[in-house]
Motif scaffolding. Structure first.
Motif, PDB file in Angstrom:
ATOM      1  N   ASP A 108       0.801  -1.227   0.000  1.00 40.04           N
ATOM      2  CA  ASP A 108       0.000   0.000   0.000  1.00 40.04           C
ATOM      3  C   ASP A 108       0.834   1.277   0.000  1.00 40.04           C
ATOM      4  O   ASP A 108       0.430   2.291  -0.571  1.00 40.04           O
ATOM      5  N   ARG A 109       2.010   1.277   0.617  1.00 41.87           N
ATOM      6  CA  ARG A 109       2.758   2.531   0.764  1.00 41.87           C
ATOM      7  C   ARG A 109       4.236   2.455   0.377  1.00 41.87           C
ATOM      8  O   ARG A 109       4.841   3.487   0.155  1.00 41.87           O
ATOM      9  N   ILE A 110       4.828   1.275   0.367  1.00 43.97           N
ATOM     10  CA  ILE A 110       6.269   1.160   0.178  1.00 43.97           C
ATOM     11  C   ILE A 110       6.597   0.386  -1.097  1.00 43.97           C
ATOM     12  O   ILE A 110       6.028  -0.679  -1.356  1.00 43.97           O
ATOM     13  N   ILE A 111       7.516   0.934  -1.891  1.00 42.76           N
ATOM     14  CA  ILE A 111       7.978   0.291  -3.118  1.00 42.76           C
ATOM     15  C   ILE A 111       9.389  -0.237  -2.888  1.00 42.76           C
ATOM     16  O   ILE A 111      10.219   0.445  -2.290  1.00 42.76           O
ATOM     17  N   LYS A 112       9.656  -1.443  -3.373  1.00 42.91           N
ATOM     18  CA  LYS A 112      10.980  -2.035  -3.218  1.00 42.91           C
ATOM     19  C   LYS A 112      11.529  -2.461  -4.573  1.00 42.91           C
ATOM     20  O   LYS A 112      10.785  -2.944  -5.429  1.00 42.91           O
ATOM     21  N   LEU A 113      12.837  -2.264  -4.733  1.00 39.29           N
ATOM     22  CA  LEU A 113      13.544  -2.721  -5.918  1.00 39.29           C
ATOM     23  C   LEU A 113      14.335  -3.976  -5.552  1.00 39.29           C
ATOM     24  O   LEU A 113      15.128  -3.962  -4.615  1.00 39.29           O
ATOM     25  N   TRP A 114      14.101  -5.049  -6.311  1.00 41.79           N
ATOM     26  CA  TRP A 114      14.739  -6.327  -6.038  1.00 41.79           C
ATOM     27  C   TRP A 114      15.687  -6.722  -7.170  1.00 41.79           C
ATOM     28  O   TRP A 114      15.426  -6.431  -8.330  1.00 41.79           O
ATOM     29  N   LYS A 115      16.764  -7.389  -6.810  1.00 44.63           N
ATOM     30  CA  LYS A 115      17.678  -7.974  -7.786  1.00 44.63           C
ATOM     31  C   LYS A 115      17.637  -9.485  -7.616  1.00 44.63           C
ATOM     32  O   LYS A 115      17.614  -9.991  -6.494  1.00 44.63           O
ATOM     33  N   PHE A 116      17.600 -10.207  -8.738  1.00 48.67           N
ATOM     34  CA  PHE A 116      17.542 -11.661  -8.689  1.00 48.67           C
ATOM     35  C   PHE A 116      18.837 -12.251  -9.231  1.00 48.67           C
ATOM     36  O   PHE A 116      19.320 -11.852 -10.289  1.00 48.67           O
ATOM     37  N   GLU A 117      19.369 -13.205  -8.493  1.00 47.67           N
ATOM     38  CA  GLU A 117      20.591 -13.889  -8.907  1.00 47.67           C
ATOM     39  C   GLU A 117      20.363 -15.394  -8.871  1.00 47.67           C
ATOM     40  O   GLU A 117      19.707 -15.913  -7.960  1.00 47.67           O
ATOM     41  N   TYR A 118      20.898 -16.073  -9.880  1.00 44.78           N
ATOM     42  CA  TYR A 118      20.789 -17.528  -9.920  1.00 44.78           C
ATOM     43  C   TYR A 118      21.958 -18.117  -9.132  1.00 44.78           C
ATOM     44  O   TYR A 118      23.120 -17.883  -9.443  1.00 44.78           O
ATOM     45  N   LYS A 119      21.640 -18.859  -8.097  1.00 40.56           N
ATOM     46  CA  LYS A 119      22.689 -19.400  -7.232  1.00 40.56           C
ATOM     47  C   LYS A 119      22.562 -20.918  -7.109  1.00 40.56           C
ATOM     48  O   LYS A 119      21.453 -21.459  -7.109  1.00 40.56           O
ATOM     49  N   VAL A 120      23.718 -21.549  -7.010  1.00 47.51           N
ATOM     50  CA  VAL A 120      23.791 -23.004  -6.824  1.00 47.51           C
ATOM     51  C   VAL A 120      24.437 -23.281  -5.471  1.00 47.51           C
ATOM     52  O   VAL A 120      25.548 -22.821  -5.202  1.00 47.51           O
ATOM     53  N   HIS A 121      23.732 -24.014  -4.619  1.00 46.31           N
ATOM     54  CA  HIS A 121      24.249 -24.361  -3.299  1.00 46.31           C
ATOM     55  C   HIS A 121      24.713 -25.820  -3.326  1.00 46.31           C
ATOM     56  O   HIS A 121      23.950 -26.721  -3.690  1.00 46.31           O
ATOM     57  N   LYS A 122      25.976 -26.016  -2.933  1.00 46.10           N
ATOM     58  CA  LYS A 122      26.548 -27.357  -2.949  1.00 46.10           C
ATOM     59  C   LYS A 122      26.979 -27.790  -1.559  1.00 46.10           C
ATOM     60  O   LYS A 122      27.262 -26.962  -0.690  1.00 46.10           O
ATOM     61  N   GLU A 123      27.030 -29.078  -1.386  1.00 48.08           N
ATOM     62  CA  GLU A 123      27.462 -29.661  -0.115  1.00 48.08           C
ATOM     63  C   GLU A 123      28.608 -30.620  -0.401  1.00 48.08           C
ATOM     64  O   GLU A 123      28.530 -31.457  -1.307  1.00 48.08           O
ATOM     65  N   ASN A 151       0.632   9.216   0.380  1.00 48.94           N
ATOM     66  CA  ASN A 151      -0.221   9.268   1.558  1.00 48.94           C
ATOM     67  C   ASN A 151      -1.441   8.365   1.428  1.00 48.94           C
ATOM     68  O   ASN A 151      -2.196   8.192   2.384  1.00 48.94           O
ATOM     69  N   TYR A 152      -1.634   7.822   0.227  1.00 48.46           N
ATOM     70  CA  TYR A 152      -2.776   6.943  -0.016  1.00 48.46           C
ATOM     71  C   TYR A 152      -2.254   5.640  -0.620  1.00 48.46           C
ATOM     72  O   TYR A 152      -1.106   5.550  -1.035  1.00 48.46           O
ATOM     73  N   ASN A 153      -3.107   4.641  -0.691  1.00 50.90           N
ATOM     74  CA  ASN A 153      -2.680   3.314  -1.114  1.00 50.90           C
ATOM     75  C   ASN A 153      -2.232   3.293  -2.577  1.00 50.90           C
ATOM     76  O   ASN A 153      -2.969   3.724  -3.473  1.00 50.90           O
ATOM     77  N   ILE A 154      -1.040   2.774  -2.820  1.00 53.27           N
ATOM     78  CA  ILE A 154      -0.503   2.655  -4.172  1.00 53.27           C
ATOM     79  C   ILE A 154      -1.248   1.543  -4.902  1.00 53.27           C
ATOM     80  O   ILE A 154      -1.390   0.437  -4.393  1.00 53.27           O
TER      81      ILE A 154
END
Length: 206
Positions: free
Chosen positions: A28-43, A80-83
């Motif tokens: 409703d009030r806050i905008i966020k910018l996201w970055k996406f990364e492709y990750k591989v987790h190994k054991e 001040n109002y809902n986005i």
């Protein structure tokens, strides 16, 4: 200070020139910018001694892989109002955000300052007769955008003419025959969303 619901009102992917996948999301009030990364987790297994006394070299195996999101920026304190909607410019440098009464212009590089392009708030809030329902950039031009209104019109704005809404906009509206108006006319005529045609950007769908 208000309590915000855990929900997403709109999502827009950023048309940047790099190979990095980025996305805008808003509640409703806050905008966020996201970055996406492709990750591989190994054991990796440990070095061990086998039954025959030979050293067993450690091996690694993939346990999880996929895209992970990283929050880059937060855009807030300018609504001040809902986005209800957002739209990224074709050049990927700016984006628009709209709430019930205002349309703001942001730079993706600056999360502190926004420029107000449209303000429909009347001097007396009790005289409020319409709200903004959607905003969208022209698909090819970063100086042209439109927004739709609950009052039943679409406003096309050209920032080359002026940054003030009342000087740069052209309204598109079907005039209602006064003799056919009834109690539900305003509700029926309300436009909830408007878009430029993906085939021919000289046309607009509502």
């Amino acid at each position: 200070s208000i309590e915000l619901d855990e929900k997403i009102n709109a999502i827009e992917f950023v048309n940047n020139k790099s190979s990095i996948l980025q996305m805008l999301s808003t509640n409703d009030r806050i905008i966020k910018l996201w970055k996406f990364e492709y990750k591989v987790h190994k054991e990796s297994s440990r070095c061990a001694i086998g039954p025959d006394g030979q050293i067993v070299m450690p091996k690694s195996k993939t346990i999880d892989e996929g895209y992970e999101s990283i929050e880059k920026k937060m855009f807030k304190y300018c609504h001040n109002y809902n986005i209800n909607s957002m739209s990224v410019s074709p050049d990927g440098e700016n984006f628009l955000s709209a709430d019930d009464l205002r349309v703001n212009l942001w730079s993706l590089e600056n999360n502190i300052l926004a420029f107000n392009l449209v303000d429909l708030k009347p001097p007396n809030i009790e005289e409020l007769a319409e709200v903004i329902t959607h905003v969208e950039y022209h698909p090819k031009r970063s100086d042209v955008f439109l927004f739709s209104s609950s009052k039943g019109y679409i406003s096309l704005c050209d920032l080359r003419v002026s940054s003030q809404f009342n000087k740069c906009s052209t309204k598109f509206m079907i005039e209602e025959d006064p003799s056919r108006k009834h109690f539900f006319t305003d509700i029926i005529n309300s436009i909830s969303r408007a878009k430029f045609s993906p085939v021919d950007d000289n046309y607009v769908y509502a």
